[in-house]
Every structure is written in C-alpha cells, then in structure tokens.
Write an enzyme that holds these catalytic residues in place. Structure first.
Site, PDB file in Angstrom:
ATOM      1  CG  MET A  36      -1.983  -1.249   1.305  1.00 32.99           C
ATOM      2  SD  MET A  36      -3.336  -0.674   2.229  1.00 32.99           S
ATOM      3  CE  MET A  36      -2.748  -0.577   3.940  1.00 32.99           C
ATOM      4  CG  LEU A  39       7.253   1.340  -0.979  1.00 33.26           C
ATOM      5  CD1 LEU A  39       7.896   1.271  -2.330  1.00 33.26           C
ATOM      6  CD2 LEU A  39       6.221   0.326  -0.347  1.00 33.26           C
ATOM      7  CG  HIS A  43       6.853  -2.068   2.218  1.00 33.36           C
ATOM      8  ND1 HIS A  43       6.864  -0.966   3.024  1.00 33.36           N
ATOM      9  CD2 HIS A  43       5.684  -2.613   2.316  1.00 33.36           C
ATOM     10  CE1 HIS A  43       5.571  -0.881   3.215  1.00 33.36           C
ATOM     11  NE2 HIS A  43       4.937  -1.762   2.933  1.00 33.36           N
ATOM     12  CE  LYS A 155       4.199  -4.484  11.466  1.00 31.78           C
ATOM     13  NZ  LYS A 155       2.643  -4.380  11.107  1.00 31.78           N
ATOM     14  NE  ARG A 193      -2.885   1.640   9.669  1.00 34.89           N
ATOM     15  CZ  ARG A 193      -3.182   0.590   9.140  1.00 34.89           C
ATOM     16  NH1 ARG A 193      -2.515  -0.503   8.814  1.00 34.89           N
ATOM     17  NH2 ARG A 193      -4.326   0.900   8.383  1.00 34.89           N
TER      18      ARG A 193
END
Ligand code: AMP
Length: 304
Positions: A36, A39, A43, A155, A193
């Site tokens: 999403m 990064l 990622h 994760k 986040r």
C-alpha cells in the site's frame, strides 16, 4: 554496474497485464510484491527477496479502500509515491503497478472473495470485512499481474495465512513466499503506520515486541500453558502504557485457533535444528493501540 533507471509505472490494469504477459512470453519469470506504499525497509526486503526469485519484479502500490473500515485511517493513510519510486529505482524494480481506485473498481463492481476460515478470529473479529477486502484485492492483483511468485511479510501473519489458504482453496497458480518481519534497531516492527507515532510514545510502542519476547522467554524456560503466556503478554502491554489491547493471543500457527493442549517443549523428531528447519508450535499475536495508532506484531514459538 547496477541499472538504476526508473521503474515503468502503469495504472490501467489491462496495460499491466499486457506488460507482464509480454515478459513471460519473452521467457522471463515475474515476482509480485503487493503493497500500500509508504515504503520502508520491510517492503524493500520483500523486493530483494522477489529479485532473488525472478527475473522481473513488479511492485503494486494501491491503498485499497475496501479493506478499511468506516472508522479506520483510509483517508489519512500515508501516501509517499515519489519517495517510494525513488526507493524502488535503487532496487531495480521493473514495473510499478499503481492504479487508481476507479481503475480497480469500476462503477458496476460487485464480485467479492469470501475469505477462508483462518480469517475469522483476531483481525477478523476486530476488523469486520477487512479480509474480504484483502482477499478480493489480492485475487484481482494476481489476475492483473500473473506472476509466478508473490512475496508477503510475516509482519501481517494472519494476512499471509489467509492468502496462502485462499490460493490453495481456489487453485490459484502462484507460489506464496513469506519473509520474516524487519525490525528497527530497538525491536519495533517497521510499519507504514509508525510515522503516526510521536517520539514520546516510542517506548510504549515497544511494549508489543517486549511482550512477544517475554512470551518466547517464558516458553523457553518451561511455560507451556498458552493462556499463561497470553496473560504475561497482557501484563507487559499494560505496564508499557498502551491505550487498549485488541488481542494478545497464543494460538495454533496454521489455523490460528486456540491451543487446548500444553505446548510441546521439544521438536517431534527431538533434533536441535535451526528455526528455519523446524515447525513452530504456536504463534503469539498482538494488536494494540498506542497514542491512537493501531499496531500489530507477532512472533513464532519454536520448540527445542
Ligand atoms: P502494507 O504496505 O503494509 O500493506 O504491506 C505490504 C507487504 O509488506 C505485506 O506483505 C506486509 O506484511 C509486508 N510488510 C510490512 N511491514 C513489514 C516488515 N516490517 N517486515 C517485513 N514485511 C513487512
């Protein structure tokens, strides 16, 4: 010398499929890393793994509206496309599939994927509809980018289990690879986040990895009762000052259902093998809120 040209960026799904099929027709293998965006090193670890597995890496960047609940953070989810592209260029990604919501979901869109049973507990209970959104978008991504392998992160442990079961149940011809969680130097699991977290709550956020480490230590020193391990994780989280705990669970690592028997302390074959060669006996999973941000983390328990 490394090739650091920018990845091709494609929005329309049909164009992306044409491009991927062209590569495959030319004899190249393709790996997909769904994301999403926003990064981080976690990622990028998936991208590097994908590059080890295939000739061409495709990264999808799509903040999928259908997997967010009405009171969740879809609007404010971080979007850092230019930075993302710069990071992916350095990783020699061949193509970035970055559709708009309108390109993914036409006005007449109405078909969804009903998630497998492993989607029911934990995140499934806390975030109704989340896994239906995830399964549907991932299934669409697998059709749009018909890669040989897709790489996901541990994760999001339950998500990886859900996708593996969906792919098996629906005979989707793609290999699912799952990579260990990448953490910051202090143990905090990297997450898009985390950028919501003010620095003064960092230590509270570390309560999640501390609670998981504590459960693993207790198990190692002989605690085999999953409910005792869950209680111990909760105490660490409460002491760390989290706002609220959605769950702190120690469950079967495949089905994510409660464990009724004590956890075995030694491997079935009694050998002392490396973690990577052994089967986990349980997985510890936590979801908790810190300064208004919902964080998740997990850790596998291995015998011996
Ligand atoms: P997201 O962009 O958060 O949807 O995540 C895209 C993929 O990256 C998922 O497969 C995640 O599990 C994976 N991922 C996110 N954070 C990490 C991390 N810290 N380490 C490894 N993989 C991660």
């Amino acid at each position: 010398m490394s090739d650091t040209s920018s990845p091709l960026v494609i929005g329309p799904p049909k164009d992306a499929t044409r491009w991927v099929k062209g590569r495959i027709a030319a004899g190249r293998s393709v790996a997909l890393v769904p994301t999403m965006g926003a990064l981080h090193e976690g990622h990028l670890a998936l991208v590097r793994r994908a590059r080890d597995q295939a000739d061409d890496v495709v990264v999808s960047i799509f903040v999928n509206p259908t997997q967010f609940g009405p009171s969740e953070d879809f609007q404010k989810y971080p979007r850092t496309f230019d930075d993302d592209l710069r990071g992916l260029r350095a990783e020699r990604v061949a193509m970035v599939f970055s559709p708009t919501a309108g390109q993914m979901y036409s006005g007449r869109f109405s078909t969804t994927v009903s998630p497998p049973a492993v989607a029911l507990p934990l995140e499934g209970e806390c975030r109704p509809g989340h896994f239906q959104g995830v399964c549907t978008v991932v299934m669409k991504l697998f059709q749009i980018v018909p890669a040989q392998v897709a790489v996901f992160g541990q994760k999001d442990y339950q998500q990886a289990r859900v996708i593996a079961d969906m792919v098996a149940d629906l005979n989707v011809d793609i290999a699912i690879d799952v990579l260990p969680t990448v953490r910051d130097h202090d143990g905090l699991a990297l997450s898009s986040r985390n950028r919501y977290l003010p620095s003064n709550v960092r230590d509270t956020a570390l309560g999640l990895s501390r609670a998981l480490d504590h459960a693993a230590e207790l198990y190692k020193t002989g605690q085999t009762d999953s409910s005792k391990l869950e209680e111990a994780m909760r105490s660490v989280l409460v002491r760390s000052g989290v706002d609220s705990i959605d769950y702190a669970a120690v469950v079967d690592p495949v089905s994510l259902t409660p464990l009724v028997e004590p956890l075995p302390l030694t491997a079935a074959n009694g050998l002392h093998a490396a973690d990577s060669d052994r089967s986990p006996v349980a997985v510890c999973l936590i979801a908790a809120s810190v300064a208004g941000t919902r964080l998740i983390d997990n850790r596998l328990l291995f015998p011996g």
